[in-house]
Every structure is written in structure tokens, then in C-alpha cells.
Motif scaffolding. Structure first.
Motif, short mmCIF file in Angstrom:
data_model
loop_
_atom_site.label_atom_id
_atom_site.label_comp_id
_atom_site.label_asym_id
_atom_site.label_seq_id
_atom_site.Cartn_x
_atom_site.Cartn_y
_atom_site.Cartn_z
N THR A 66 -4.57 5.77 -2.51
CA THR A 66 -4.79 4.80 -1.72
C THR A 66 -5.23 4.69 -0.14
O THR A 66 -6.51 4.56 0.34
CB THR A 66 -5.02 3.50 -1.97
N VAL A 67 -4.39 5.18 0.54
CA VAL A 67 -4.48 4.92 1.90
C VAL A 67 -5.59 6.16 2.40
O VAL A 67 -6.34 5.52 2.89
CB VAL A 67 -3.01 5.28 2.04
N MET B 263 -0.59 -1.28 -2.93
CA MET B 263 -1.52 0.27 -2.79
C MET B 263 -0.63 0.81 -3.69
O MET B 263 -1.00 1.73 -3.28
CB MET B 263 -1.70 -0.37 -1.84
N SER C 26 -9.35 -1.30 -1.83
CA SER C 26 -9.51 -0.15 -0.98
C SER C 26 -10.89 0.08 -0.25
O SER C 26 -11.05 -0.49 1.25
CB SER C 26 -8.43 0.83 -0.45
N LEU D 127 2.08 1.62 6.25
CA LEU D 127 1.77 1.22 5.27
C LEU D 127 2.10 2.39 3.85
O LEU D 127 2.94 2.28 2.69
CB LEU D 127 0.41 1.17 4.17
N LEU D 128 2.45 3.42 4.31
CA LEU D 128 2.31 4.86 3.51
C LEU D 128 3.79 4.60 3.09
O LEU D 128 4.23 5.45 2.39
CB LEU D 128 1.84 5.82 4.43
N PHE E 146 -9.38 3.91 1.97
CA PHE E 146 -9.36 3.13 2.79
C PHE E 146 -9.42 3.79 3.92
O PHE E 146 -10.63 3.01 4.66
CB PHE E 146 -8.10 2.03 3.03
N MET E 147 -9.32 4.57 4.59
CA MET E 147 -9.67 5.09 5.85
C MET E 147 -10.70 5.60 5.88
O MET E 147 -11.45 4.96 6.78
CB MET E 147 -8.17 6.04 6.65
N VAL F 22 -1.98 2.89 8.62
CA VAL F 22 -2.14 3.15 7.36
C VAL F 22 -0.77 3.82 7.17
O VAL F 22 -0.21 3.58 6.30
CB VAL F 22 -3.44 3.72 7.41
N GLN F 23 -0.31 4.59 8.26
CA GLN F 23 1.04 5.49 8.11
C GLN F 23 1.68 4.48 7.95
O GLN F 23 2.99 5.32 6.83
CB GLN F 23 1.27 5.86 10.03
N ALA G 16 2.87 2.57 -0.31
CA ALA G 16 1.14 2.55 -1.06
C ALA G 16 1.29 4.15 -0.82
O ALA G 16 1.38 5.65 -0.43
CB ALA G 16 0.47 1.75 0.82
#
Lengths: 358, 78
Positions: free
Chosen positions: A308-309, A267, A278, A299-300, A312-313, A296-297, A304
Motif C-alpha cells: 500500500t505504501v 493502510m 492510496s 506510516l509503515l 502511494f509513493m 511513508v516510512q 501500514a
């Protein structure tokens, strides 16, 4: 939610003398705000104490990291949620779908798209009444593209998403989300308007006999608006708190146990295909902001890329399968496809843009 | 006189809740009533509501887009 006769006849004592009541409200409000602030500022020390003293976990272990993350983030997000949902509940008592429709009816397209996207943020909206709302707008002369701007912004840019983004990422990311969400709603609605898709709306919509709304405009006193805010907290926080806790639990697991930079390859910024992927994964996924943002947080934090994040969100929150199925009653498949395509396209642009500039 | 109560909604959880609160409140104030659930979208739209669930009493929209409390509902039906 709509102001009703019931709300103005709420069980709160009626305000007879303006000034003492106002002072009473201000006093209660200030006291509650102080309690809230003290609780909020105690979060970090209490989380630290719980993790290392009460649970006796060893510092800098994976488990300790995950546990501290969890016991800090859960009360923080819930506190923020209560505050913002209450405030938004009061703001929303000033906006009803009827009032929004009256503002949008007969507006020119470009101005209408901007207004519709903005009103989408503050007008109470539930995807279960997307169909009556759509028909109500279109038959009252709100242009199709403007109606879509509203329908895109209402679920995507919502107070829960903004609170969580603010709480977990800070105000910059929350502001970015608000700005780009509005941009997509305006752009996608405008595009749908340009494409002249009116004939892809099911014919019965334009033939639908719509009655005048006899609910009318009711003036609410401030007590009724405060009651509306309290009701919003009870309803929304009651509905999403479990998702918040579960989302943060998964996030805490990722935070503690997934190695840093594990997500960079899949990511990260370097992987150009990560943005469309995503979105592809996000569209059929259906979750609310409360469940998805804590994950998501995490992942960041593991490498990531922000674009991208965000992509996705947005595709998880903004485009949902159940809403498409509901809208199928009023839209022909081609228009649904265009709707999904245009919004997903907008999300892709946002994703690439942020990966490029940040 | 018998009151005609209509619950407008396509069957979401909130619609069931509104129907339940309405009936409870109607019984509590000993109202003589007939209740009907309107689930067809074209009929719902014909009433002019844009947010469901909604409550219509004798043809008049009384509630739209929310579920009032039991106490509020009693006042509303009285």
C-alpha cells in the motif's frame, strides 16, 4: 545536464601528467570517503547523546522517541544524499538526452521499452523539458510506447527516491522499488505502444521542424565529470534538503506520537480498498521523493502494509499534475488519460502483489 | 560585431537564471550583443534541443539543460 564546452574548460587545473593527477584524485577521494564513513558511523551515538544528555529528555517518552528519530535521520539521509547525488552526477555526465535518443531511435518495441526504462534512470531529466524531449524522441523515430517508457521511468525511478528508501528502509525495499518501477515503465510503455495511440499525439508534433543538434558529443575529462558531480550536489541537495528536513520532522511526529498499529486498519493488508485509495490520493498530490518518503516510512512503522505504501509513493512521485499539464501541449486528452490509467493500473498491481507476498 | 544571444526555455526558474548569467557575463566582457528570449515550444524544438534552458549564440547551440557558472559563461561568450 549536458556536457558543454564550458564544463570541459572548468576552473580546475588541467590534468597534464596522467598518473600524479590520478593519484591526487584517488587520494582526495579516499580521504573524503573516510571522513564520510566516520561521520556516518557516529550518527547513532551522537543522536543518542543529543537526545538524552544534551536535551536531557527522559528515556522512552514520546517526545524523546520523536527527537531521537529526527536528530538521527536528518544527518543520515543528508549524508547518503550527498554521496549518491555526487556519484549519480558523475554517471549522468556520460548520458545525455541526445545520446539516449540515438540509442533508442529505430529500436524494436519490446527491446526498446526495456532500454528506455533503464536509460530513464541514468539520463538527466527535468519535467520542465518533458515537451522538447518528447518531440525530440518522437520525431527522431523513437516509437511512441518506447518514449513513454522513458517518460515514466525518468521521474519515478530516481536517485533521490532510491537513496531515501535505502536509508530509511534498507536495500531490499530500495531494490524492490527499482525493480517494480522499471517493470511499470516497461509494461505501461509497451501497452501504450500496443494501443496504437499515435493519432492522439497533437498533429503539430509530427510536423515540427527539428534542427540538428549542433552541441554535438563533447569529450569530458575526468576533472569535468567530478565538477559535474559537485554541481549536481550543489543543485539537487540545495533544492531538496528542506523537504527532507520537513518530511523527517513530520515522520518523527508520527513516529513518536501516533500509536503503533494505528495505521493497520486504514493502510494495513486486511483493507483491500487501501491500495486503490492510496493511488487515488497519491496521483493529484505533488511532492518530490525527498518530502514523501520519510512520512511513508513512519506510516509503515505504524502498521501500514508495504504494498500500500509503495503504491502511494509511486503515484505521488511518478504521476504528477504539473507534468500532465505540460504534456497536454503535445498529447490529446485521451492519450493523457490512457497514460495516467495505464501507469496507475501498473501501480495497483505492484501494490496488491507486495501485500500478497510479503 | 554584435552577437545574437537567444535563451530557449518556457519560462522555468532555471531559464531566468540562465538569462541573468548570460547578460551578466556579456556585460562583464563588454560584449556587444542583442538578447532574445525564445519561449514558444515549436521554435525551441526547431533548434534541435531536448533539454531547456538552452543558450544559442549566433545560431549555434552553446548550452543545453544547465546553467553554467559566471566564469564558464564568460569563456563561452568570448
Amino acid at each position: 545536464m549536458n556536457p558543454t564546452a564550458a564544463a570541459s574548460k572548468s576552473t580546475l587545473p588541467p590534468i597534464k601528467r596522467g598518473i600524479p593527477a590520478a593519484i591526487q584524485y584517488a587520494g582526495t577521494g579516499l580521504a573524503l570517503a573516510a571522513v564520510w564513513w566516520i561521520a556516518y558511523s557516529l550518527l547513532a551515538p551522537v543522536a543518542h547523546w543529543l537526545t538524552y544528555r544534551a536535551f536531557g529528555l527522559k528515556a522512552d517518552t514520546r517526545l524523546a522517541n520523536a527527537v531521537e528519530f529526527f536528530v538521527f535521520e536528518v544527518p543520515k539521509v543528508l549524508l547518503l544524499l550527498v554521496l549518491v547525488v555526487f556519484a549519480v552526477g558523475i554517471v549522468r555526465s556520460y548520458f545525455t538526452p541526445e545520446r539516449t535518443r540515438a540509442i533508442l531511435a529505430g529500436k524494436r518495441e519490446s527491446v526498446g521499452n526495456v532500454l528506455a526504462a533503464l536509460l530513464g534512470v541514468v539520463t538527466p531529466f527535468c519535467s520542465c523539458s518533458a515537451v522538447p524531449l518528447f518531440i525530440g524522441f518522437v520525431t527522431a523515430g523513437v516509437p511512441l510506447g518506447v518514449t513513454f517508457s522513458f517518460l515514466i521511468s525518468a521521474p519515478m525511478v530516481n536517485e533521490i527516491a532510491l537513496v531515501l528508501l535505502f536509508g530509511l528502509f534498507g536495500w531490499k525495499v530500495a531494490a524492490l522499488y527499482l525493480g517494480t518501477g522499471l517493470f511499470i515503465a516497461i509494461g505501461a510503455g509497451w501497452t501504450i505502444g500496443r494501443l496504437k495511440m499515435e493519432r492522439h499525439v497533437e498533429a503539430w508534433v509530427y510536423a515540427a521542424k527539428t534542427g540538428p543538434n549542433s552541441l554535438g558529443d563533447e569529450r569530458l575529462d575526468f576533472a569535468a565529470r567530478v565538477a559535474a558531480g559537485r554541481e549536481a550536489v550543489r543543485d539537487i541537495v540545495g533544492r531538496v534538503w528542506l523537504y527532507v528536513v520537513l518530511g523527517i520532522a513530520v515522520g518523527a511526529g508520527i513516529h513518536g506520537f501516533v500509536p503503533t498499529n494505528a495505521m493497520a486498519a486504514i493502510m494495513g493488508k486486511g483493507a483491500w480498498w487501501s491500495v486503490p485509495l492510496s493511488v487515488l490520493i497519491g496521483v493529484p498530490m505533488y511532492s518530490n521523493a525527498a518530502g514523501i518518503i520519510p512520512i511513508v516510512q513512519a506510516l509503515l512503522g505504524k502498521g501500514a502494509a508495504l504494498g500500500t505504501v509503495l503504491a502511494f509513493m509511486m503515484s505521488v512521485i511518478g504521476l504528477s499534475l504539473p507534468e500532465m499539464i505540460i504534456l497536454r501541449k503535445v498529447l490529446k486528452p485521451r492519450l493523457i488519460a490512457v497514460f495516467v490509467g495505464v501507469v496507475a493500473g501498473g501501480i495497483l498491481i505492484v501494490g496488491y502483489l507486495f501485500n500478497a507476498i510479503l | 560585431m554584435m552577437k545574437k544571444l537567444q535563451i530557449l526555455g518556457t519560462g522555468c526558474a532555471k531559464c531566468q537564471k540562465l538569462a541573468a548569467v548570460t547578460e551578466d557575463a556579456a556585460k562583464a566582457i563588454c560584449l556587444s550583443y542583442a538578447i532574445e528570449k525564445v519561449t514558444e515550444i515549436d521554435r525551441i524544438v526547431a533548434f534541435g534541443v531536448m533539454s531547456t534552458p538552452a543558450l544559442v549564440v549566433d545560431g549555434q547551440i552553446k548550452v543545453a539543460g544547465k546553467v553554467p557558472s559566471f566564469e564558464d559563461m564568460k569563456q563561452l561568450l568570448a
